[in-house]
Design an enzyme around this catalytic site. Structure first.
Site, short mmCIF file in Angstrom:
data_model
loop_
_atom_site.label_atom_id
_atom_site.label_comp_id
_atom_site.label_asym_id
_atom_site.label_seq_id
_atom_site.Cartn_x
_atom_site.Cartn_y
_atom_site.Cartn_z
N CYS A 23 4.01 4.32 -11.53
CA CYS A 23 3.19 3.42 -11.15
C CYS A 23 3.03 2.00 -12.17
O CYS A 23 4.12 0.82 -11.73
CB CYS A 23 1.78 3.61 -10.85
N HIS A 54 0.57 9.10 -3.58
CA HIS A 54 1.59 9.21 -3.36
C HIS A 54 2.42 10.40 -3.27
O HIS A 54 2.02 11.36 -3.83
CB HIS A 54 2.51 8.08 -4.62
N1 GLY Z 1 -4.87 2.09 -6.83
C1 GLY Z 1 -3.38 2.12 -6.92
C2 GLY Z 1 -3.27 2.27 -5.30
O1 GLY Z 1 -3.77 2.37 -4.41
O2 GLY Z 1 -1.97 1.95 -4.41
#
Ligand code: GLY
Length: 264
Positions: free
Chosen positions: A255, A168
């Site tokens: 996250c 991300h």
């Molecule tokens: N494990 C977090 C994701 O890949 O979205």
């Protein structure tokens, strides 16, 4: 003065499920230890609560291995929330699970309903704009729909690139205050932070770029002493939280929560 990009009255987290061992990961570096993950998660929630925020901890969702990473399911602004459309097929259903919890707190909850994809981990909200990194999880159609939705609240959206091979956009950066971000050198080199003050993660400590500024605290993963010392020297109040198990699933500090002040 309260800053809408890092002054928060609320957060939502979700307990890690036992199915987290099946969570998505770019590289297999070992199976997450459930007890250690739970301990780290509790420490994280404690850090959020220590700032005075009201933190809701939702029950684990066994059907969704990655659901502890609640940030990807929604984007919360002062004026309203937007339910995302995650680009990972195994995570699509997480968005609908989050919607009722935000509807209970916000007057206006909008949804990404088209064919595009967008995950909260690719979105960095600063005091002056919303930066969105295109990635394997976030595409142009998702960003276009999002930008149309938040236009009604007066937000400017700027599209940037996520470095190749990075999950991300925010894997490589965090907001520290109204004018400063923490970023890896590789992301900063793209020029996406021109106009901001940028602190770089220390050489070899790129894995700690994903921190959060949450009220008075910068909450960062434990085990990155040189970057921690830089942040402390720059005047930030730093709280370290263990992240070894979430890191096995490419997860970091941002996250693990949705952070917001509904209709402030
Ligand atoms: N494990 C977090 C994701 O890949 O979205």
């Amino acid at each position: 003065m309260a800053h809408k990009s890092y002054s928060f009255t609320h957060a939502i987290c979700r307990k890690p499920s036992r199915s987290i061992v099946d969570g998505l990961r770019a590289v297999d570096t070992g199976t997450p230890d459930l007890d250690v993950f739970a301990q780290h998660h509790a420490d994280y929630v404690r850090a959020l609560r220590s700032t005075g925020a009201e933190v809701t901890v939702l029950d684990a969702l066994e059907a969704f291995p990655d659901s502890v990473f609640v940030e990807d399911a929604a984007l919360c602004l002062q004026e309203g929330a937007v339910i995302m459309r995650p680009g990972a097929p195994s995570r699509l259903g997480e968005a609908a699970e989050m919607a009722p919890h935000l509807e209970a707190l916000y007057g206006e909850v909008l949804r990404i309903e088209g064919d595009g994809f967008i995950e909260g981990g690719d979105i960095l909200t600063t005091e002056r704009e919303i930066l969105i990194g295109l990635s394997a999880r976030t595409d142009q159609a998702g960003v276009d729909e999002f930008a149309k939705l938040v236009d009604r609240w007066g937000y400017a959206v700027r599209i940037v690139d996520t470095p190749e091979g990075v999950l991300h956009f925010k894997t490589d950066c965090s907001l520290l205050d109204e004018e400063t971000v923490l970023a890896t050198k590789r992301l900063d080199a793209s020029g996406c932070f021109d106009g901001y003050k940028v602190l770089h993660t220390a050489e070899g400590e790129e894995a700690c770029a994903n921190t959060i500024r949450f009220n008075n605290l910068v909450i960062m993963p434990a085990g990155f002493p040189r970057t921690r010392d830089q942040l402390v020297a720059a005047g930030y109040e730093v709280r370290e939280v263990g992240n070894s198990e979430a890191a096995k699933l490419d997860g970091g500090m941002s996250c693990l929560s949705l952070r917001f002040s509904p209709n402030a």
